[in-house]
Design an enzyme around this catalytic site. Sequence first.
Site, PDB file in Angstrom:
ATOM      1  N   GLY A 154      -6.192  -6.547   1.010  1.00 50.09           N
ATOM      2  CA  GLY A 154      -6.932  -5.333   1.343  1.00 50.09           C
ATOM      3  C   GLY A 154      -6.503  -4.177   0.462  1.00 50.09           C
ATOM      4  O   GLY A 154      -5.441  -4.210  -0.183  1.00 50.09           O
ATOM      5  N   CYS A 155      -7.331  -3.135   0.436  1.00 43.64           N
ATOM      6  CA  CYS A 155      -7.064  -1.998  -0.456  1.00 43.64           C
ATOM      7  C   CYS A 155      -5.858  -1.177   0.017  1.00 43.64           C
ATOM      8  O   CYS A 155      -4.947  -0.893  -0.774  1.00 43.64           O
ATOM      9  CB  CYS A 155      -8.308  -1.123  -0.588  1.00 43.64           C
ATOM     10  N   TYR A 156      -5.837  -0.792   1.301  1.00 37.35           N
ATOM     11  CA  TYR A 156      -4.674  -0.061   1.806  1.00 37.35           C
ATOM     12  C   TYR A 156      -3.381  -0.882   1.640  1.00 37.35           C
ATOM     13  O   TYR A 156      -2.373  -0.364   1.130  1.00 37.35           O
ATOM     14  CB  TYR A 156      -4.854   0.302   3.282  1.00 37.35           C
ATOM     15  N   THR A 158      -2.579  -3.122  -0.486  1.00 35.30           N
ATOM     16  CA  THR A 158      -2.164  -3.177  -1.889  1.00 35.30           C
ATOM     17  C   THR A 158      -1.368  -1.930  -2.257  1.00 35.30           C
ATOM     18  O   THR A 158      -0.296  -2.010  -2.867  1.00 35.30           O
ATOM     19  CB  THR A 158      -3.404  -3.310  -2.807  1.00 35.30           C
ATOM     20  N   SER A 159      -1.881  -0.772  -1.869  1.00 36.28           N
ATOM     21  CA  SER A 159      -1.217   0.491  -2.220  1.00 36.28           C
ATOM     22  C   SER A 159       0.121   0.665  -1.496  1.00 36.28           C
ATOM     23  O   SER A 159       0.979   1.415  -1.953  1.00 36.28           O
ATOM     24  CB  SER A 159      -2.136   1.675  -1.897  1.00 36.28           C
TER      25      SER A 159
END
Length: 345
Positions: A154-156, A158-159
């Site tokens: 997921g994007c969150y 990953t960060s």
Amino acid sequence: MSIHNKINVAIIGATGYTGLDLIWILSKHPKVKIVNLCATKNLGKSINFFDKRIKKKLPRVSSINKIDWENLDLIFLSLPNGEAQKLIKKQFYNNKNLKFIDLSADFRLSNIKTYEKNYKVKHKAKNLIKYSLYSIPELNNDLITNYRIISNPGCYPTSIQIPLIPLIKKRLIKIDNITIDSKSGYSGAGKNLEKKFTHNNLYSSVFAYSTKIHRHICEVDEQLFKFTKRKINYSFNPHLLPTFRGILTSIYVQGNKAISGNSLRNSLIKFYKKSKFIKILKLNSALGSGNVLHTNNCEISICETRIKNKFIIFVAIDNLVKGASGQAVQNMNLLFKFPEHLGLQ
């Protein structure tokens, strides 16, 4: 593999935000031949109708019924949660050479009960989870060729994982009270944004949501424990921004003992010294999402605060690229032993 030494690829879920970014990147990739672009609506339309950036002549949007599965090397699935697992289950044993990269959450969790609780759907391919790998490429690049199903993070998450995992493994920060504050452009909610978010002035305001329970938390929990073997205590506060793309995550941490900001920064530089996409900025650098939009880069800034031994780690990615489609192509490159950065410069 095609006669021109390219891999034959299908994108299923071609007309969503992540699907279109994926096609845009793959259309310029020197080792990829796009064979099928599949969706359930707008059949027969040119993909250029949905994204004017895509100039290359590509197959028109079609149903998955048109796919010649034996002609494919790889399938990207950019589908709602619960759908990819059903399709992969049908095809996994039919073609032993076919590989899958799933951009949904269907193979992100090894714990089936956790998946079903968070995503409110029964898992239809439980027996295939052992054949899948959750892959942030910078953390899994030596394992990926052993798997046929790659679960794109997921994007969150990953960060969050990129900066935290190296620092926790080195025991440089305390793990009992981390605060994670993430702000994302609204494309992260998909094209059904207005059904998911009904607050006033949606496109001109900032909105905090899902502070106690967000679906990505279980994904972060599982991966942090997998890499560090430690239980991390943190809060996660997501926000929706009135911008189309981009994520800025702010992670508030306490250093272990009398650690310095430069020590944290140098640890990340050492860990990611071979990465082409992770950029560690100078200590106390201001950071926004502007530099990383439309790129597969992840920029990180370690900042000191007025409180002794308290630091903020700022992380910027494009949620549709490093947080989705770009990372999927990066995983593809590793899976087929292409240069990791190919098509992503």
